[in-house]
Design a protein around this motif. Structure first.
Motif, mmCIF file in Angstrom:
data_model
loop_
_atom_site.group_PDB
_atom_site.id
_atom_site.type_symbol
_atom_site.label_atom_id
_atom_site.label_comp_id
_atom_site.label_asym_id
_atom_site.label_seq_id
_atom_site.Cartn_x
_atom_site.Cartn_y
_atom_site.Cartn_z
ATOM 1 N N ASP A 161 0.835 -1.204 0.000
ATOM 2 C CA ASP A 161 0.000 0.000 0.000
ATOM 3 C C ASP A 161 0.872 1.257 0.000
ATOM 4 N N TYR A 162 1.927 1.218 0.811
ATOM 5 C CA TYR A 162 2.855 2.348 0.853
ATOM 6 C C TYR A 162 3.544 2.521 -0.502
ATOM 7 N N ALA A 163 3.969 1.390 -1.090
ATOM 8 C CA ALA A 163 4.640 1.444 -2.389
ATOM 9 C C ALA A 163 3.711 2.006 -3.461
ATOM 10 N N ALA A 164 2.435 1.602 -3.403
ATOM 11 C CA ALA A 164 1.460 2.124 -4.363
ATOM 12 C C ALA A 164 1.303 3.633 -4.192
ATOM 13 N N GLU A 165 1.192 4.079 -2.955
ATOM 14 C CA GLU A 165 1.040 5.505 -2.671
ATOM 15 C C GLU A 165 2.235 6.297 -3.208
ATOM 16 N N GLN A 166 3.437 5.751 -3.004
ATOM 17 C CA GLN A 166 4.646 6.416 -3.488
ATOM 18 C C GLN A 166 4.742 6.394 -5.013
ATOM 19 N N SER A 167 3.967 5.522 -5.642
ATOM 20 C CA SER A 167 3.985 5.400 -7.103
ATOM 21 C C SER A 167 2.811 6.109 -7.764
ATOM 22 N N ASP A 168 2.102 6.937 -6.992
ATOM 23 C CA ASP A 168 0.925 7.665 -7.487
ATOM 24 C C ASP A 168 -0.162 6.717 -7.988
ATOM 25 N N ILE A 169 -0.316 5.615 -7.274
ATOM 26 C CA ILE A 169 -1.377 4.651 -7.547
ATOM 27 C C ILE A 169 -2.349 4.714 -6.368
ATOM 28 N N GLU A 170 -3.625 4.818 -6.647
ATOM 29 C CA GLU A 170 -4.624 5.013 -5.597
ATOM 30 C C GLU A 170 -4.943 3.704 -4.876
ATOM 31 N N ASN A 171 -4.856 3.721 -3.556
ATOM 32 C CA ASN A 171 -5.230 2.557 -2.744
ATOM 33 C C ASN A 171 -6.741 2.559 -2.518
ATOM 34 N N ILE A 172 -7.407 1.502 -2.995
ATOM 35 C CA ILE A 172 -8.856 1.418 -2.875
ATOM 36 C C ILE A 172 -9.272 0.608 -1.642
ATOM 37 N N PHE A 173 -8.608 -0.506 -1.403
ATOM 38 C CA PHE A 173 -8.943 -1.319 -0.228
ATOM 39 C C PHE A 173 -7.735 -2.121 0.233
ATOM 40 N N HIS A 174 -7.789 -2.573 1.480
ATOM 41 C CA HIS A 174 -6.815 -3.523 2.004
ATOM 42 C C HIS A 174 -7.565 -4.586 2.798
ATOM 43 N N CYS A 175 -6.940 -5.728 2.975
ATOM 44 C CA CYS A 175 -7.570 -6.854 3.664
ATOM 45 C C CYS A 175 -6.565 -7.488 4.611
ATOM 46 N N GLU A 176 -6.815 -7.392 5.917
ATOM 47 C CA GLU A 176 -5.900 -7.905 6.934
ATOM 48 C C GLU A 176 -6.700 -8.340 8.155
ATOM 49 N N TRP A 177 -6.468 -9.535 8.651
ATOM 50 C CA TRP A 177 -7.302 -10.076 9.730
ATOM 51 C C TRP A 177 -6.769 -9.781 11.130
ATOM 52 N N GLU A 207 10.630 -0.697 -1.393
ATOM 53 C CA GLU A 207 11.389 -0.203 -2.541
ATOM 54 C C GLU A 207 11.333 -1.184 -3.713
ATOM 55 N N ILE A 208 11.301 -2.494 -3.418
ATOM 56 C CA ILE A 208 11.179 -3.485 -4.486
ATOM 57 C C ILE A 208 9.826 -3.327 -5.170
ATOM 58 N N ALA A 209 8.771 -3.204 -4.367
ATOM 59 C CA ALA A 209 7.428 -3.045 -4.929
ATOM 60 C C ALA A 209 7.312 -1.760 -5.726
ATOM 61 N N ILE A 210 7.930 -0.686 -5.257
ATOM 62 C CA ILE A 210 7.896 0.590 -5.977
ATOM 63 C C ILE A 210 8.477 0.419 -7.382
ATOM 64 N N ARG A 211 9.563 -0.301 -7.476
ATOM 65 C CA ARG A 211 10.205 -0.488 -8.780
ATOM 66 C C ARG A 211 9.374 -1.395 -9.691
ATOM 67 N N ILE A 212 8.682 -2.360 -9.099
ATOM 68 C CA ILE A 212 7.794 -3.209 -9.899
ATOM 69 C C ILE A 212 6.587 -2.395 -10.371
ATOM 70 N N PHE A 213 6.008 -1.593 -9.476
ATOM 71 C CA PHE A 213 4.893 -0.727 -9.860
ATOM 72 C C PHE A 213 5.299 0.200 -11.014
ATOM 73 N N LYS A 214 6.481 0.760 -10.925
ATOM 74 C CA LYS A 214 6.966 1.669 -11.966
ATOM 75 C C LYS A 214 6.985 0.966 -13.321
ATOM 76 N N ARG A 215 7.478 -0.268 -13.330
ATOM 77 C CA ARG A 215 7.572 -1.009 -14.595
ATOM 78 C C ARG A 215 6.187 -1.406 -15.105
ATOM 79 N N ILE A 216 5.284 -1.762 -14.200
ATOM 80 C CA ILE A 216 3.912 -2.094 -14.610
ATOM 81 C C ILE A 216 3.280 -0.897 -15.312
ATOM 82 N N LYS A 217 3.447 0.296 -14.741
ATOM 83 C CA LYS A 217 2.861 1.495 -15.329
ATOM 84 C C LYS A 217 3.430 1.752 -16.723
#
Length: 256
Positions: free
Chosen positions: A14-30, A238-248
């Motif tokens: 979620d943090y990585a998405a936020e840093q990548s200008d991707i909107e967080n819609i929901f999260h799921c954690e028990w 940071e790994i997720a941020i770089r993956i998000f960047k490439r997905i975009k």
């Protein structure tokens, strides 16, 4: 782009998405303590609890990227003896099939999954084959790579397998990968760890990990345990941020 996370923990994806200008819609954690952390940091994201009791059809075709680090307890090398290492046959790691249900209900364009690298070997490799089969059945191709925290310059190994699934109609060109930015060469960085100066090159490895000093002066032990549990299970953002960047980037290429 819009993002939803499963098995969200303390919100690494979620943090990585936020840093990548991707909107967080929901999260799921028990786990309630982690849900409080998620609510604090991502107040506009809809919160869900137990994945087995959550109906995800309300998000159908509304999510571009769905992430999920499904539980690793039954795949961890710490449980390699006895009946501990059951992989997808275990009660916890087997929640991967709940993630599959969420995918089929949401139909996201991209999926990012993370787990311990040993998931590639559990049940003689049949588990990872089952993961790829389930994704293929739902119309997704997949690419995966074992990434270390050290690949992005962090002072520890933390080896994890990341998988990016994408629609079968997307054709990657030769040499294209969703992990282009994960193992790029970084300049050396100096860290002061437990009184010792350590110089680290991103993408490199060590004979052993540097020592870690943990102090809990004046902090309740329960809080320390919960914090360590949260950090221990968390991804390296940071790994997720770089993956998000490439997905975009790849997604933009296929729109044109």
């Amino acid at each position: 782009m819009k993002h939803g996370s499963l098995f969200s923990g303390i919100g690494g994806f979620d943090y990585a998405a936020e840093q990548s200008d991707i909107e967080n819609i929901f999260h799921c954690e028990w786990i309630e303590s982690k849900r409080k952390i998620l609510k604090h940091h991502f107040p506009n994201s809809i919160s869900h609890g137990d994945i087995t009791e959550t109906d995800f059809t309300i998000y159908r075709n509304r999510i571009d990227i769905l992430s999920g680090g499904f539980p690793c307890q039954d795949a961890s090398i710490a449980k390699q003896w006895g009946e501990g290492q059951q992989g997808l046959q275990g009660q916890r790691t087997g929640l991967f099939y709940e993630m599959c249900r969420a995918i089929s209900e949401i139909r996201p364009k991209y999926i990012i999954s993370e787990n311990v690298s040993n998931i590639l070997k559990t049940n003689k490799g049949e588990d990872f084959s089952a993961i790829l089969t389930e994704l293929s059945r739902m119309g997704y191709n997949a690419e995966w790579r074992v990434c270390r925290a050290s690949d992005v310059g962090a002072p520890h190994h933390r080896s994890r397998v990341y998988l990016v699934a994408y629609p079968s109609f997307i054709r990657l060109q030769q040499g294209q990968t969703f992990f282009s930015y994960v193992q790029e060469t970084s300049s050396p960085r100096s860290w002061d760890i437990a009184g010792a100066s350590v110089q680290i090159m991103g993408g490199g490895t060590w004979k052993s990990e540097p020592p870690v000093l943990c102090v809990d002066d004046g902090v309740p032990s329960k809080l320390v345990r919960e914090s360590l549990h949260g950090y221990g299970n968390a991804i390296v953002p940071e790994i997720a941020i770089r993956i998000f960047k490439r997905i975009k980037e790849i997604d933009n290429e296929h729109k044109h």
